[in-house]
Design an enzyme around this catalytic site. Structure first.
Site, PDB file in Angstrom:
ATOM      1  N   ALA A  17       0.831  -1.216   0.000  1.00 23.36           N
ATOM      2  CA  ALA A  17       0.000   0.000   0.000  1.00 23.36           C
ATOM      3  C   ALA A  17       0.859   1.258   0.000  1.00 23.36           C
ATOM      4  CB  ALA A  17      -0.918  -0.003   1.227  1.00 23.36           C
ATOM      5  N   GLY A  18       2.154   1.104  -0.319  1.00 22.27           N
ATOM      6  CA  GLY A  18       3.066   2.255  -0.314  1.00 22.27           C
ATOM      7  C   GLY A  18       2.824   3.151  -1.512  1.00 22.27           C
ATOM      8  N   SER A 144      11.363  -2.770 -12.436  1.00 23.01           N
ATOM      9  CA  SER A 144      12.148  -1.537 -12.291  1.00 23.01           C
ATOM     10  C   SER A 144      13.044  -1.384 -13.514  1.00 23.01           C
ATOM     11  CB  SER A 144      13.023  -1.631 -11.037  1.00 23.01           C
ATOM     12  OG  SER A 144      14.021  -0.622 -11.034  1.00 23.01           O
ATOM     13  N   TYR A 157      19.054  -5.935  -5.614  1.00 25.46           N
ATOM     14  CA  TYR A 157      17.821  -5.343  -6.145  1.00 25.46           C
ATOM     15  C   TYR A 157      17.708  -5.612  -7.652  1.00 25.46           C
ATOM     16  CZ  TYR A 157      14.217  -1.743  -6.922  1.00 25.46           C
ATOM     17  OH  TYR A 157      13.069  -1.071  -7.256  1.00 25.46           O
ATOM     18  N   LYS A 161      14.927  -7.837  -9.707  1.00 22.73           N
ATOM     19  CA  LYS A 161      14.036  -7.268 -10.730  1.00 22.73           C
ATOM     20  C   LYS A 161      14.227  -7.963 -12.078  1.00 22.73           C
ATOM     21  CE  LYS A 161      11.986  -4.345  -8.012  1.00 22.73           C
ATOM     22  NZ  LYS A 161      10.569  -4.528  -7.666  1.00 22.73           N
TER      23      LYS A 161
HETATM   24  N1  LIG Z   1       9.625   4.305  -6.045  1.00 21.01           N
HETATM   25  C1  LIG Z   1      10.415   4.072  -7.079  1.00 21.01           C
HETATM   26  O1  LIG Z   1      11.129   4.942  -7.569  1.00 21.01           O
HETATM   27  C2  LIG Z   1      10.458   2.704  -7.689  1.00 21.01           C
HETATM   28  C3  LIG Z   1      11.159   2.550  -8.894  1.00 21.01           C
HETATM   29  C4  LIG Z   1      11.203   1.289  -9.484  1.00 21.01           C
HETATM   30  C5  LIG Z   1      10.566   0.225  -8.894  1.00 21.01           C
HETATM   31  N2  LIG Z   1       9.900   0.396  -7.715  1.00 21.01           N
HETATM   32  C6  LIG Z   1       9.260  -0.790  -7.136  1.00 21.01           C
HETATM   33  O2  LIG Z   1       7.911  -0.517  -6.827  1.00 21.01           O
HETATM   34  C7  LIG Z   1       7.478  -1.384  -5.770  1.00 21.01           C
HETATM   35  C8  LIG Z   1       6.782  -0.540  -4.710  1.00 21.01           C
HETATM   36  O3  LIG Z   1       7.687   0.442  -4.263  1.00 21.01           O
HETATM   37  P1  LIG Z   1       7.202   1.805  -3.594  1.00 21.01           P
HETATM   38  O4  LIG Z   1       7.991   2.889  -4.204  1.00 21.01           O
HETATM   39  O5  LIG Z   1       5.717   1.877  -3.613  1.00 21.01           O
HETATM   40  O6  LIG Z   1       7.746   1.549  -2.115  1.00 21.01           O
HETATM   41  P2  LIG Z   1       7.134   1.935  -0.695  1.00 21.01           P
HETATM   42  O7  LIG Z   1       8.245   1.727   0.256  1.00 21.01           O
HETATM   43  O8  LIG Z   1       6.441   3.241  -0.763  1.00 21.01           O
HETATM   44  O9  LIG Z   1       6.029   0.799  -0.496  1.00 21.01           O
HETATM   45  C9  LIG Z   1       6.353  -0.550  -0.265  1.00 21.01           C
HETATM   46  C10 LIG Z   1       5.347  -1.097   0.737  1.00 21.01           C
HETATM   47  O10 LIG Z   1       5.649  -2.474   0.964  1.00 21.01           O
HETATM   48  C11 LIG Z   1       5.344  -2.752   2.320  1.00 21.01           C
HETATM   49  N3  LIG Z   1       6.086  -3.936   2.753  1.00 21.01           N
HETATM   50  C12 LIG Z   1       7.432  -4.083   2.831  1.00 21.01           C
HETATM   51  N4  LIG Z   1       7.731  -5.299   3.310  1.00 21.01           N
HETATM   52  C13 LIG Z   1       6.561  -5.939   3.530  1.00 21.01           C
HETATM   53  C14 LIG Z   1       6.214  -7.232   4.036  1.00 21.01           C
HETATM   54  N5  LIG Z   1       7.170  -8.111   4.393  1.00 21.01           N
HETATM   55  N6  LIG Z   1       4.910  -7.564   4.136  1.00 21.01           N
HETATM   56  C15 LIG Z   1       3.938  -6.674   3.766  1.00 21.01           C
HETATM   57  N7  LIG Z   1       4.208  -5.441   3.300  1.00 21.01           N
HETATM   58  C16 LIG Z   1       5.503  -5.076   3.185  1.00 21.01           C
HETATM   59  C17 LIG Z   1       5.786  -1.505   3.056  1.00 21.01           C
HETATM   60  O11 LIG Z   1       5.164  -1.401   4.339  1.00 21.01           O
HETATM   61  C18 LIG Z   1       5.393  -0.404   2.093  1.00 21.01           C
HETATM   62  O12 LIG Z   1       4.123   0.149   2.395  1.00 21.01           O
HETATM   63  C19 LIG Z   1       8.738  -2.109  -5.272  1.00 21.01           C
HETATM   64  O13 LIG Z   1       8.794  -3.390  -5.858  1.00 21.01           O
HETATM   65  C20 LIG Z   1       9.858  -1.252  -5.825  1.00 21.01           C
HETATM   66  O14 LIG Z   1      11.032  -1.990  -6.034  1.00 21.01           O
HETATM   67  C21 LIG Z   1       9.827   1.615  -7.098  1.00 21.01           C
END
Ligand SMILES: NC(=O)c1ccc[n+]([C@@H]2O[C@H](COP(=O)([O-])OP(=O)(O)OC[C@H]3O[C@@H](n4cnc5c(N)ncnc54)[C@H](O)[C@@H]3O)[C@@H](O)[C@H]2O)c1
Length: 252
Positions: A17-18, A144, A157, A161
């Site tokens: 839910a992030g 990613s 990481y 991916k």
């Molecule tokens: N933000 C970026 O720039 C970006 C870029 C490329 C890829 N991503 C990918 O997008 C995806 C989401 O990233 P985001 O930016 O929304 O990150 P975020 O940190 O905002 O959200 C990730 C969520 O995962 C939850 N989480 C972590 N471990 C957990 C567990 N063991 N059980 C249940 N929940 C858990 C966290 O509480 C958090 O709310 C990830 O796979 C990340 O690698 C993000």
């Protein structure tokens, strides 16, 4: 617009839910889907539910840690009780550790691969079994640009991916005859809790922006829009693809 996607009344399960999972859950709810979102952090879940309420929408929440295969299977079963077998499934959890390879230990490797890749396997397999029984389904993994590019200090990481993209391709191939599509979105740098602290330090934001042909970072709704399209009826003949949402970052 929502009607065009044909997601009204369909069950959608979003893991994470992030920043990106939360935005995708909102987008699916706005398209009329019955959305359940899972996270281990209660405050993040509450924020997702209240953002939806403020827009006259509903998002159901389930607090769970998905670190084990048993937990993943239990989460899918609990969500099926809430929304039925999901027509749409999104995997949006992951974490990075920006240190050189020689500084990382076995535990660092194991924990990143477990969260980023093994949970995609456990959850994807369990959801896939249920979608096969229904004869339809749409799956999107959040990959990613690191699946393609060899960024320094991203080894576990990037490996996770790259693994997501290949897992997605084989699931897509095996499950296409069952009416299931499996795709990924590959974000470039998007400002969320995952990246904010890093972006705010030492001029990282400016130097990353300069690497993007579009000369800016992305916003979560841009990733959510791509994921929602791939989860919709409009994307029925697209499978096995990673759509990079990166302002051209993977072109240079
Ligand atoms: N933000 C970026 O720039 C970006 C870029 C490329 C890829 N991503 C990918 O997008 C995806 C989401 O990233 P985001 O930016 O929304 O990150 P975020 O940190 O905002 O959200 C990730 C969520 O995962 C939850 N989480 C972590 N471990 C957990 C567990 N063991 N059980 C249940 N929940 C858990 C966290 O509480 C958090 O709310 C990830 O796979 C990340 O690698 C993000």
């Amino acid at each position: 617009m929502a009607g065009w996607l044909n997601l009204e009344g369909k069950g959608a399960l979003v893991i994470g839910a992030g920043g990106l999972g939360g935005a995708t859950a909102q987008s699916l709810a706005a398209a009329g889907a019955r959305v359940a979102v899972v996270d281990r952090d209660e405050r993040t879940l509450d924020a997702a539910a209240s953002t939806a309420r403020a827009a006259d929408l509903e998002i159901l929440t389930l607090q769970a840690d998905i670190s084990t295969p048993e937990a993943c299977r239990a989460v899918v079963a609990a969500c099926v009780d809430l929304i039925g077998t999901p027509r749409a499934f999104v995997h949006a959890v992951g974490r990075n550790d920006r240190r050189p390879i020689v500084e990382l230990g076995d535990d660092d490797w194991e924990s990143i691969l477990r969260l980023n890749l093994s949970t995609a396997w456990w959850l994807g397999q369990e959801v896939g079994r249920r979608m096969i029984a229904e004869g339809e389904g749409r799956i999107v993994f959040v990959s990613s640009v690191s699946a393609l590019l060899a960024h320094a200090h991203h080894a576990p990481y990037a490996a996770s991916k790259g693994g997501i993209n290949q897992l997605m391709r084989v699931m897509a191939r095996e499950w296409a005859p069952h009416g299931i599509t499996v795709n990924a979105v590959g974000p470039g740098y998007i400002e969320t809790d995952l990246t904010r602290a890093y972006l705010d330090r030492d001029g990282h934001r400016e130097s990353l922006e300069s690497l993007v042909p579009a000369r800016r970072l992305g916003v979560p709704s841009e990733v959510a829009d791509a994921a929602t399209f791939l989860l919709s009826d409009r994307a029925g003949f697209i499978t096995g693809q990673c759509v990079y949402v990166d302002g051209g970052r993977t072109l240079v």
